[in-house]
Design an enzyme around this catalytic site. Structure first.
Site, PDB file in Angstrom:
ATOM      1  N   GLY A  12      53.946  39.602  46.030  1.00 18.56           N
ATOM      2  CA  GLY A  12      52.815  39.035  46.684  1.00 18.56           C
ATOM      3  C   GLY A  12      52.385  37.764  45.922  1.00 18.56           C
ATOM      4  O   GLY A  12      51.005  37.418  46.078  1.00 18.56           O
ATOM      5  N   ALA A  13      53.244  37.008  45.574  1.00 12.75           N
ATOM      6  CA  ALA A  13      52.676  35.937  44.553  1.00 12.75           C
ATOM      7  C   ALA A  13      52.459  34.584  45.166  1.00 12.75           C
ATOM      8  O   ALA A  13      52.081  33.593  44.742  1.00 12.75           O
ATOM      9  CB  ALA A  13      53.885  35.843  43.459  1.00 12.75           C
ATOM     10  N   ALA A  14      52.795  34.446  46.578  1.00  8.70           N
ATOM     11  CA  ALA A  14      52.975  33.027  47.198  1.00  8.70           C
ATOM     12  C   ALA A  14      51.312  32.564  47.318  1.00  8.70           C
ATOM     13  O   ALA A  14      51.175  31.489  47.375  1.00  8.70           O
ATOM     14  CB  ALA A  14      53.643  33.236  48.589  1.00  8.70           C
ATOM     15  N   GLY A  18      48.021  37.232  43.706  1.00  9.26           N
ATOM     16  CA  GLY A  18      49.265  36.786  43.209  1.00  9.26           C
ATOM     17  C   GLY A  18      49.358  35.705  42.442  1.00  9.26           C
ATOM     18  O   GLY A  18      50.085  35.386  41.420  1.00  9.26           O
ATOM     19  N   ASP A  36      57.731  37.183  47.196  1.00  7.70           N
ATOM     20  CA  ASP A  36      56.971  37.337  48.515  1.00  7.70           C
ATOM     21  C   ASP A  36      57.680  37.228  49.798  1.00  7.70           C
ATOM     22  O   ASP A  36      58.941  36.598  49.714  1.00  7.70           O
ATOM     23  CB  ASP A  36      56.124  36.103  48.420  1.00  7.70           C
ATOM     24  CG  ASP A  36      54.694  36.302  49.287  1.00  7.70           C
ATOM     25  OD1 ASP A  36      53.608  36.516  48.782  1.00  7.70           O
ATOM     26  OD2 ASP A  36      54.573  36.511  50.350  1.00  7.70           O
ATOM     27  N   SER A 138      42.219  48.460  44.584  1.00  2.76           N
ATOM     28  CA  SER A 138      40.925  48.034  45.069  1.00  2.76           C
ATOM     29  C   SER A 138      39.770  48.772  44.946  1.00  2.76           C
ATOM     30  O   SER A 138      40.193  49.841  44.338  1.00  2.76           O
ATOM     31  CB  SER A 138      41.247  47.658  46.680  1.00  2.76           C
ATOM     32  OG  SER A 138      40.056  47.659  47.467  1.00  2.76           O
ATOM     33  N   TYR A 151      44.331  52.435  54.523  1.00  2.00           N
ATOM     34  CA  TYR A 151      44.077  51.365  53.552  1.00  2.00           C
ATOM     35  C   TYR A 151      43.291  51.957  52.372  1.00  2.00           C
ATOM     36  O   TYR A 151      44.270  52.135  51.093  1.00  2.00           O
ATOM     37  CB  TYR A 151      43.256  50.069  53.883  1.00  2.00           C
ATOM     38  CG  TYR A 151      43.348  49.205  52.743  1.00  2.00           C
ATOM     39  CD1 TYR A 151      44.177  48.222  52.495  1.00  2.00           C
ATOM     40  CD2 TYR A 151      42.111  48.889  51.918  1.00  2.00           C
ATOM     41  CE1 TYR A 151      44.270  47.149  51.439  1.00  2.00           C
ATOM     42  CE2 TYR A 151      42.215  48.001  51.046  1.00  2.00           C
ATOM     43  CZ  TYR A 151      43.065  47.076  50.777  1.00  2.00           C
ATOM     44  OH  TYR A 151      43.031  46.149  49.711  1.00  2.00           O
ATOM     45  N   VAL A 186      37.629  39.705  47.072  1.00  2.00           N
ATOM     46  CA  VAL A 186      38.186  38.411  46.442  1.00  2.00           C
ATOM     47  C   VAL A 186      38.443  37.387  47.504  1.00  2.00           C
ATOM     48  O   VAL A 186      38.742  37.704  48.795  1.00  2.00           O
ATOM     49  CB  VAL A 186      39.667  38.912  45.767  1.00  2.00           C
ATOM     50  CG1 VAL A 186      39.884  37.469  44.948  1.00  2.00           C
ATOM     51  CG2 VAL A 186      39.300  40.104  44.994  1.00  2.00           C
TER      52      VAL A 186
HETATM   53  N1  LIG Z   1      41.097  39.897  48.841  1.00  2.00           N
HETATM   54  C1  LIG Z   1      40.452  41.173  48.471  1.00  2.00           C
HETATM   55  O1  LIG Z   1      39.343  41.167  48.864  1.00  2.00           O
HETATM   56  C2  LIG Z   1      41.287  42.238  47.782  1.00  2.00           C
HETATM   57  C3  LIG Z   1      40.473  43.067  47.081  1.00  2.00           C
HETATM   58  C4  LIG Z   1      40.701  44.068  46.549  1.00  2.00           C
HETATM   59  C5  LIG Z   1      42.033  44.317  46.463  1.00  2.00           C
HETATM   60  N2  LIG Z   1      43.124  43.314  47.116  1.00  2.00           N
HETATM   61  C6  LIG Z   1      44.606  43.657  47.074  1.00  2.00           C
HETATM   62  O2  LIG Z   1      44.908  42.561  46.277  1.00  2.00           O
HETATM   63  C7  LIG Z   1      46.172  42.127  46.642  1.00  2.00           C
HETATM   64  C8  LIG Z   1      46.793  40.812  47.224  1.00  2.00           C
HETATM   65  O3  LIG Z   1      45.888  40.569  48.049  1.00  2.00           O
HETATM   66  P1  LIG Z   1      45.268  38.982  48.461  1.00  2.00           P
HETATM   67  O4  LIG Z   1      43.792  39.247  48.618  1.00  2.00           O
HETATM   68  O5  LIG Z   1      45.674  37.999  47.430  1.00  2.00           O
HETATM   69  O6  LIG Z   1      45.984  38.955  49.870  1.00  2.00           O
HETATM   70  P2  LIG Z   1      46.886  37.548  50.356  1.00  2.00           P
HETATM   71  O7  LIG Z   1      47.139  38.104  52.001  1.00  2.00           O
HETATM   72  O8  LIG Z   1      46.375  36.297  50.142  1.00  2.00           O
HETATM   73  O9  LIG Z   1      48.220  37.536  49.613  1.00  2.00           O
HETATM   74  C9  LIG Z   1      49.135  38.772  49.610  1.00  2.00           C
HETATM   75  C10 LIG Z   1      50.479  38.435  49.655  1.00  2.00           C
HETATM   76  O10 LIG Z   1      51.442  39.538  49.743  1.00  2.00           O
HETATM   77  C11 LIG Z   1      52.416  38.982  50.601  1.00  2.00           C
HETATM   78  N3  LIG Z   1      53.253  40.298  51.116  1.00  2.00           N
HETATM   79  C12 LIG Z   1      52.511  40.814  52.134  1.00  2.00           C
HETATM   80  N4  LIG Z   1      53.485  41.827  52.592  1.00  2.00           N
HETATM   81  C13 LIG Z   1      54.485  41.510  51.715  1.00  2.00           C
HETATM   82  C14 LIG Z   1      55.860  42.342  51.429  1.00  2.00           C
HETATM   83  N5  LIG Z   1      56.393  43.221  52.074  1.00  2.00           N
HETATM   84  N6  LIG Z   1      56.738  42.031  50.338  1.00  2.00           N
HETATM   85  C15 LIG Z   1      56.345  41.082  49.388  1.00  2.00           C
HETATM   86  N7  LIG Z   1      55.108  40.491  49.696  1.00  2.00           N
HETATM   87  C16 LIG Z   1      54.306  40.764  50.715  1.00  2.00           C
HETATM   88  C17 LIG Z   1      51.861  38.159  51.574  1.00  2.00           C
HETATM   89  O11 LIG Z   1      52.900  37.363  51.929  1.00  2.00           O
HETATM   90  C18 LIG Z   1      50.689  37.385  50.727  1.00  2.00           C
HETATM   91  O12 LIG Z   1      51.577  36.374  50.087  1.00  2.00           O
HETATM   92  C19 LIG Z   1      46.613  43.137  47.688  1.00  2.00           C
HETATM   93  O13 LIG Z   1      47.087  44.267  47.265  1.00  2.00           O
HETATM   94  C20 LIG Z   1      45.209  43.501  48.311  1.00  2.00           C
HETATM   95  O14 LIG Z   1      45.028  44.833  48.855  1.00  2.00           O
HETATM   96  C21 LIG Z   1      42.504  42.212  47.692  1.00  2.00           C
HETATM   97  C1  LIG Z   2      36.987  45.123  54.598  1.00  2.00           C
HETATM   98  C2  LIG Z   2      37.692  46.000  53.817  1.00  2.00           C
HETATM   99  C3  LIG Z   2      38.801  45.232  53.344  1.00  2.00           C
HETATM  100  C4  LIG Z   2      39.242  45.889  51.893  1.00  2.00           C
HETATM  101  C5  LIG Z   2      39.647  45.100  51.111  1.00  2.00           C
HETATM  102  C6  LIG Z   2      39.500  45.152  49.537  1.00  2.00           C
HETATM  103  O1  LIG Z   2      40.852  45.881  48.725  1.00  2.00           O
HETATM  104  C7  LIG Z   2      38.352  45.474  49.109  1.00  2.00           C
HETATM  105  C8  LIG Z   2      37.195  44.782  49.468  1.00  2.00           C
HETATM  106  C9  LIG Z   2      35.847  45.390  48.973  1.00  2.00           C
HETATM  107  C10 LIG Z   2      34.656  44.968  49.531  1.00  2.00           C
HETATM  108  C11 LIG Z   2      34.371  44.753  51.015  1.00  2.00           C
HETATM  109  C12 LIG Z   2      33.671  44.040  51.334  1.00  2.00           C
HETATM  110  C13 LIG Z   2      33.536  43.819  52.919  1.00  2.00           C
HETATM  111  C14 LIG Z   2      32.768  42.860  53.219  1.00  2.00           C
HETATM  112  C15 LIG Z   2      32.359  42.767  54.512  1.00  2.00           C
HETATM  113  O2  LIG Z   2      31.079  41.787  54.721  1.00  2.00           O
HETATM  114  C16 LIG Z   2      33.035  42.586  56.082  1.00  2.00           C
HETATM  115  O3  LIG Z   2      32.310  42.241  56.806  1.00  2.00           O
HETATM  116  C17 LIG Z   2      34.003  41.313  55.694  1.00  2.00           C
HETATM  117  C18 LIG Z   2      35.039  41.736  56.562  1.00  2.00           C
HETATM  118  C19 LIG Z   2      36.009  40.240  56.745  1.00  2.00           C
HETATM  119  C20 LIG Z   2      35.597  39.528  58.031  1.00  2.00           C
HETATM  120  O4  LIG Z   2      36.366  38.492  58.038  1.00  2.00           O
HETATM  121  O5  LIG Z   2      34.901  39.921  58.699  1.00  2.00           O
END
Ligand SMILES: NC(=O)c1ccc[n+]([C@@H]2O[C@H](COP(=O)([O-])OP(=O)(O)OC[C@H]3O[C@@H](n4cnc5c(N)ncnc54)[C@H](O)[C@@H]3O)[C@@H](O)[C@H]2O)c1
Ligand SMILES: CCCCC[C@H](O)/C=C/C=C\C=C\C=C\[C@@H](O)[C@@H](O)CCCC(=O)O
Length: 256
Positions: A12-14, A18, A36, A138, A151, A186
């Site tokens: 998921g590095a793109a 990542g 990715d 997460s 999830y 994030v």
């Molecule tokens: N953004 C947040 O708030 C948040 C919070 C906590 C945890 N996470 C976790 O962090 C990780 C990265 O999330 P992000 O926020 O950078 O999301 P993002 O959507 O920006 O990036 C995720 C990447 O994973 C790739 N991907 C999806 N399916 C794939 C597959 N089958 N094989 C390989 N690559 C694949 C996507 O193409 C994308 O580039 C995830 O595991 C997500 O659950 C995100």
């Molecule tokens: C919305 C939950 C997804 C979980 C992703 C991640 O692993 C964990 C995140 C932790 C905290 C979540 C915060 C949620 C924020 C809310 O404000 C929500 O309303 C944001 C939803 C995004 C949207 O576009 O509405």
């Protein structure tokens, strides 16, 4: 562990977290393999990284963590081209409550699939050099989110898998450390598409509002990952990363 000359594989590095992990590893001297499914984004990132760090420092390969065939080919190419795998970051993830089987297959199945194949190259008992695995869970892997049960289950699974693997690796003398990070929200593309993906519990999304004071920057997560990679004392750690910094999570001991 110094990163100079080490080889890191990031799924998921793109984009998003990542991408930030790949960048911080490159800044610290590692070679990085970007995996990715998003080929245009992966190639575009590789081009940018080549300008900054040189063409020989990174590779992009299209690889789905759902595919054993993709994973085997990507990891074999990594070893053939860069010589080893020292660091693995299982980071790819999605949130599609309305397609919970795919969410499980990528978020948890992908971590297990990738880890077991990487072990064949990294495990000291089978001729590897050891190393470190850092998985992206997460806050939902510690405190289930009511709007996304599937999830949350995958992310709890990632924490459990990491902790069990850390213990199994130590007991089996694999020479591989395992740690997991649990970030709050994030600022990535994850949230630009996530609100459409809650399916039956989309009406509960507002209940998360209190958690959304400040989204972390992906670089903050990457710094935490870097610490877990470099600090050789860290094995079996679960790190909660929030707006107030990082906290090492403790779990009940001696339950049975
Ligand atoms: N953004 C947040 O708030 C948040 C919070 C906590 C945890 N996470 C976790 O962090 C990780 C990265 O999330 P992000 O926020 O950078 O999301 P993002 O959507 O920006 O990036 C995720 C990447 O994973 C790739 N991907 C999806 N399916 C794939 C597959 N089958 N094989 C390989 N690559 C694949 C996507 O193409 C994308 O580039 C995830 O595991 C997500 O659950 C995100
Ligand atoms: C919305 C939950 C997804 C979980 C992703 C991640 O692993 C964990 C995140 C932790 C905290 C979540 C915060 C949620 C924020 C809310 O404000 C929500 O309303 C944001 C939803 C995004 C949207 O576009 O509405």
């Amino acid at each position: 562990m110094s990163l100079g000359g080490k080889v890191a594989v990031v799924t998921g590095a793109a984009k998003g977290i990542g991408k930030a992990i790949a960048e911080i590893f490159l800044q610290n001297g590692a070679k990085v393999v970007l995996l990715d499914v998003d080929e245009p984004a992966g190639k575009s990132l590789k081009y940018d990284l080549d300008q900054q760090f040189g063409e020989d420092r990174s590779l992009f390969m299209k690889c789905s963590v759902e595919s054993d065939e993709d994973i085997k080919a990507a990891l074999q190419s990594t070893v053939d081209i860069f010589g080893s795998i020292d660091i693995l970051c299982n980071n790819a993830g999605i949130l599609k409550e309305d397609d919970w089987e795919k969410t499980i297959s990528i978020n948890l199945g992908g971590v297990i699939r990738m880890t077991y194949t990487a072990l064949e190259h990294m495990n000291k008992r089978s001729g590897g050099q050891g190393g470190v695995v850092v998985n992206t869970s997460s806050v939902a892997g510690l405190d289930p989110l009511l709007s996304c049960p599937a999830y949350s289950a995958t992310k709890h699974g990632v924490v459990a898998f990491t902790r069990a693997m850390a213990a199994a690796s130590s007991a089996s003398e694999y020479g591989i450390r395992f740690n997991v990070i649990c970030p709050v929200r994030v600022q990535t593309d994850f949230f630009s598409s996530v609100s459409q993906n809650f399916g039956r519990f989309s009406h509960l999304l507002g209940a998360l509002q209190k958690s959304s004071e400040r989204a972390l920057d992906p670089s903050e997560v990457a710094e935490c990952v870097l610490d877990l990679v470099m600090d050789e004392m860290k094995n079996g750690e679960t790190v909660l990363l929030s707006q107030s910094g990082k906290k090492y999570v403790t779990f009940p001991q001696n339950l049975w």
